[in-house]
Write an enzyme that holds these catalytic residues in place. Structure first.
Site, PDB file in Angstrom:
ATOM      1  N   ASN A 213       0.826  -1.192   0.000  1.00 51.19           N
ATOM      2  CA  ASN A 213       0.000   0.000   0.000  1.00 51.19           C
ATOM      3  C   ASN A 213       0.868   1.253   0.000  1.00 51.19           C
ATOM      4  O   ASN A 213       1.966   1.279   0.549  1.00 51.19           O
ATOM      5  CB  ASN A 213      -1.001  -0.002   1.169  1.00 51.19           C
ATOM      6  CG  ASN A 213      -0.377  -0.071   2.545  1.00 51.19           C
ATOM      7  OD1 ASN A 213       0.568  -0.813   2.772  1.00 51.19           O
ATOM      8  ND2 ASN A 213      -0.927   0.680   3.483  1.00 51.19           N
TER       9      ASN A 213
ATOM     10  N   GLU B 127       0.153   5.208   0.784  1.00 50.27           N
ATOM     11  CA  GLU B 127      -0.823   6.184   1.265  1.00 50.27           C
ATOM     12  C   GLU B 127      -0.561   7.572   0.709  1.00 50.27           C
ATOM     13  O   GLU B 127       0.520   7.868   0.190  1.00 50.27           O
ATOM     14  CB  GLU B 127      -0.787   6.251   2.798  1.00 50.27           C
ATOM     15  CG  GLU B 127      -1.339   5.041   3.467  1.00 50.27           C
ATOM     16  CD  GLU B 127      -1.378   5.152   4.974  1.00 50.27           C
ATOM     17  OE1 GLU B 127      -1.964   4.253   5.590  1.00 50.27           O
ATOM     18  OE2 GLU B 127      -0.817   6.117   5.551  1.00 50.27           O
TER      19      GLU B 127
ATOM     20  N   CYS C  79      -4.124   0.548  -2.490  1.00 53.58           N
ATOM     21  CA  CYS C  79      -4.014  -0.659  -1.669  1.00 53.58           C
ATOM     22  C   CYS C  79      -2.973  -1.606  -2.266  1.00 53.58           C
ATOM     23  O   CYS C  79      -2.674  -1.557  -3.465  1.00 53.58           O
ATOM     24  CB  CYS C  79      -5.357  -1.373  -1.588  1.00 53.58           C
ATOM     25  SG  CYS C  79      -6.675  -0.400  -0.837  1.00 53.58           S
TER      26      CYS C  79
ATOM     27  N   CYS D 260     -10.676  -3.082  -4.348  1.00 53.96           N
ATOM     28  CA  CYS D 260      -9.718  -4.115  -4.762  1.00 53.96           C
ATOM     29  C   CYS D 260     -10.447  -5.348  -5.292  1.00 53.96           C
ATOM     30  O   CYS D 260     -10.030  -5.944  -6.283  1.00 53.96           O
ATOM     31  CB  CYS D 260      -8.797  -4.491  -3.617  1.00 53.96           C
ATOM     32  SG  CYS D 260      -7.608  -3.182  -3.229  1.00 53.96           S
TER      33      CYS D 260
ATOM     34  N   GLU E  51      -3.220  -4.769  -2.892  1.00 52.69           N
ATOM     35  CA  GLU E  51      -3.762  -5.674  -3.909  1.00 52.69           C
ATOM     36  C   GLU E  51      -3.783  -5.016  -5.284  1.00 52.69           C
ATOM     37  O   GLU E  51      -3.394  -5.619  -6.284  1.00 52.69           O
ATOM     38  CB  GLU E  51      -5.181  -6.106  -3.536  1.00 52.69           C
ATOM     39  CG  GLU E  51      -5.269  -6.839  -2.221  1.00 52.69           C
ATOM     40  CD  GLU E  51      -5.549  -5.932  -1.022  1.00 52.69           C
ATOM     41  OE1 GLU E  51      -6.249  -6.394  -0.107  1.00 52.69           O
ATOM     42  OE2 GLU E  51      -5.080  -4.773  -0.995  1.00 52.69           O
TER      43      GLU E  51
ATOM     44  N   CYS F  16     -10.450  -4.831   0.140  1.00 50.18           N
ATOM     45  CA  CYS F  16     -11.570  -3.889   0.209  1.00 50.18           C
ATOM     46  C   CYS F  16     -12.439  -4.020  -1.047  1.00 50.18           C
ATOM     47  O   CYS F  16     -12.075  -4.720  -1.999  1.00 50.18           O
ATOM     48  CB  CYS F  16     -11.051  -2.458   0.362  1.00 50.18           C
ATOM     49  SG  CYS F  16     -10.306  -1.765  -1.137  1.00 50.18           S
TER      50      CYS F  16
END
Length: 130
Positions: free
Chosen positions: A42, A44, A53, A89, A55, A86
């Site tokens: 990830n 940010e 993210c 993703c 993934e 999430c």
């Protein structure tokens, strides 16, 4: 399926995560149908909506390498229980592999395995079925 190599790769790349705001580092390792393991972590941003993210980072890296067929993904984070991808993703993963195997893990070696279809049923209904 033996997820150990994917968990190991996801754990390693988790150390590269850029998570200065949440302090919640996540690593992902994607297994391609050709047998390659491609990782992502990830990244940010102060504006959390712009965060990527792990993934999706792995999927985007795979696409960049010409890989578009996937068998499995492992995701790892330092959480009480294993975290699953999430919604964003899940939808991106479904674009390429609705039957994807998923192993979510934490640093205490707790694991949750599922399929993408179980986590996101009917991913393309309403879009392609319209």
């Amino acid at each position: 399926m033996n997820f150990d190599p994917l968990i190991e790769a996801a754990t390693k790349v988790r150390g590269q995560a850029y998570a200065p705001y949440s302090k919640f580092a996540v690593g992902a390792a994607l297994l391609t149908k050709s047998g390659k393991i491609i990782t992502g972590c990830n990244v940010e941003n102060l504006s959390f909506g712009l965060t990527i993210c792990a993934e999706r980072a792995a999927i985007f890296a795979a696409i960049d390498l010409g890989e578009k067929e996937f068998e499995a993904i492992a995701v790892i984070a330092d959480s009480k229980t294993p975290v699953t991808p999430c919604g964003a993703c899940r939808q991106v993963l479904a674009e390429f592999a609705e039957d994807l195997l998923i192993c979510s893990a934490n640093l205490k070696d707790a694991r949750f395995t599922s399929t993408l279809r179980e986590l996101l049923p009917r991913a393309k209904e309403g879009i392609l079925g319209a």
